[in-house]
Design a protein around this motif. Structure first.
Motif, PDB file in Angstrom:
ATOM      1  N   SER A   1      -4.958  50.770 -16.881  1.00 34.50           N
ATOM      2  CA  SER A   1      -3.976  49.713 -17.134  1.00 34.50           C
ATOM      3  C   SER A   1      -4.172  48.531 -16.185  1.00 34.50           C
ATOM      4  N   ARG A   2      -4.375  48.837 -14.892  1.00 30.19           N
ATOM      5  CA  ARG A   2      -4.584  47.759 -13.906  1.00 30.19           C
ATOM      6  C   ARG A   2      -5.892  47.013 -14.150  1.00 30.19           C
ATOM      7  N   ALA A   3      -6.893  47.682 -14.692  1.00 26.98           N
ATOM      8  CA  ALA A   3      -8.164  47.029 -14.999  1.00 26.98           C
ATOM      9  C   ALA A   3      -8.056  46.179 -16.264  1.00 26.98           C
ATOM     10  N   VAL A   4      -7.326  46.681 -17.263  1.00 29.91           N
ATOM     11  CA  VAL A   4      -7.232  46.010 -18.561  1.00 29.91           C
ATOM     12  C   VAL A   4      -6.425  44.721 -18.481  1.00 29.91           C
ATOM     13  N   LYS A   5      -5.321  44.739 -17.761  1.00 33.07           N
ATOM     14  CA  LYS A   5      -4.410  43.591 -17.739  1.00 33.07           C
ATOM     15  C   LYS A   5      -5.117  42.273 -17.382  1.00 33.07           C
ATOM     16  N   PRO A   6      -5.853  42.191 -16.256  1.00 39.23           N
ATOM     17  CA  PRO A   6      -6.517  40.916 -15.956  1.00 39.23           C
ATOM     18  C   PRO A   6      -7.634  40.572 -16.937  1.00 39.23           C
ATOM     19  N   LEU A   7      -8.246  41.589 -17.545  1.00 38.36           N
ATOM     20  CA  LEU A   7      -9.289  41.315 -18.543  1.00 38.36           C
ATOM     21  C   LEU A   7      -8.696  40.672 -19.788  1.00 38.36           C
ATOM     22  N   ILE A   8      -7.495  41.086 -20.154  1.00 37.56           N
ATOM     23  CA  ILE A   8      -6.800  40.448 -21.278  1.00 37.56           C
ATOM     24  C   ILE A   8      -6.384  39.034 -20.879  1.00 37.56           C
ATOM     25  N   GLU A   9      -5.853  38.896 -19.664  1.00 40.26           N
ATOM     26  CA  GLU A   9      -5.429  37.572 -19.188  1.00 40.26           C
ATOM     27  C   GLU A   9      -6.595  36.594 -19.121  1.00 40.26           C
ATOM     28  N   ARG A  10      -7.783  37.084 -18.775  1.00 40.30           N
ATOM     29  CA  ARG A  10      -8.984  36.237 -18.710  1.00 40.30           C
ATOM     30  C   ARG A  10      -9.639  36.081 -20.084  1.00 40.30           C
ATOM     31  N   ARG A  11      -9.020  36.662 -21.107  1.00 39.78           N
ATOM     32  CA  ARG A  11      -9.524  36.606 -22.474  1.00 39.78           C
ATOM     33  C   ARG A  11     -10.925  37.222 -22.621  1.00 39.78           C
ATOM     34  N   LEU A  12     -11.136  38.292 -21.852  1.00 40.11           N
ATOM     35  CA  LEU A  12     -12.368  39.057 -21.974  1.00 40.11           C
ATOM     36  C   LEU A  12     -12.168  40.246 -22.913  1.00 40.11           C
ATOM     37  N   LEU A  13     -10.918  40.708 -23.000  1.00 38.60           N
ATOM     38  CA  LEU A  13     -10.542  41.789 -23.912  1.00 38.60           C
ATOM     39  C   LEU A  13      -9.456  41.298 -24.846  1.00 38.60           C
ATOM     40  N   ALA A  14      -9.478  41.807 -26.062  1.00 42.15           N
ATOM     41  CA  ALA A  14      -8.409  41.554 -27.030  1.00 42.15           C
ATOM     42  C   ALA A  14      -7.708  42.880 -27.307  1.00 42.15           C
ATOM     43  N   ARG A  15      -6.399  42.797 -27.509  1.00 42.54           N
ATOM     44  CA  ARG A  15      -5.600  43.981 -27.823  1.00 42.54           C
ATOM     45  C   ARG A  15      -5.076  43.827 -29.247  1.00 42.54           C
ATOM     46  N   GLU A  16      -5.162  44.892 -30.026  1.00 49.01           N
ATOM     47  CA  GLU A  16      -4.625  44.876 -31.383  1.00 49.01           C
ATOM     48  C   GLU A  16      -3.894  46.188 -31.648  1.00 49.01           C
TER      49      GLU A  16
END
Length: 152
Positions: free
Chosen positions: A70-85
């Motif tokens: 969770s801590r790794a994913v959050k900044p990756l989403i914020e940096r638009r490196l990951l998308a969540r669906e």
């Protein structure tokens, strides 16, 4: 008085120390070159290979606990490196995938990771690398057989 464990020849300890050392060295490189942590790199790597994964699947694949993922994913989403669906198969979960920017980062990190691996294994003969991979596979399988079931 009991016998000492003999940490220098105790395989679980040695594996942990070597793993931490390798992770620390590569983490410094990833932070400097790509501004990502080792946990973030692991997320990017497994999603990059799989295409789309749930956070639970990422945790299972990387052996990272739920909070670390969770801590790794959050900044990756914020940096638009990951998308969540939304996950159509499980409404309680979601799927993560690389964005175009994340895919470009993955493509940039892969050669750096391969170069690091090549440097680390430069003094090993191909047969030694093959034997190491075989030993790691066997150790992983043995540890999996000994693993206690997780409460869900």
């Amino acid at each position: 008085m009991t016998d000492k464990l003999g940490l220098d020849s105790f395989v679980p300890y040695r594996l942990s120390v070597v793993s931490n050392l390798v992770s620390d060295v590569i983490a410094q490189s990833y932070d400097r070159l790509f501004n990502i942590s080792i946990a973030q790199w692991r997320v990017i790597a497994v999603v990059g290979e799989a295409g789309r994964l749930t956070p639970q699947a990422i945790g299972a694949r990387t052996r990272m606990d739920k909070m670390t993922v969770s801590r790794a994913v959050k900044p990756l989403i914020e940096r638009r490196l990951l998308a969540r669906e939304d996950n159509a198969d499980d409404g309680r979960s979601h799927l993560l995938s690389l964005t175009d920017t994340g895919a470009r980062l993955y493509a940039d990190v892969v050669p750096a990771a391969r170069a690091f691996e090549a440097q680390m294994l430069a003094d090993f003969a191909p047969a030694e690398v093959a034997a190491l991979m075989c030993a790691l596979d066997r150790l992983e399988a043995a540890a999996a057989r000994l693993e206690m079931p997780h409460d869900s």
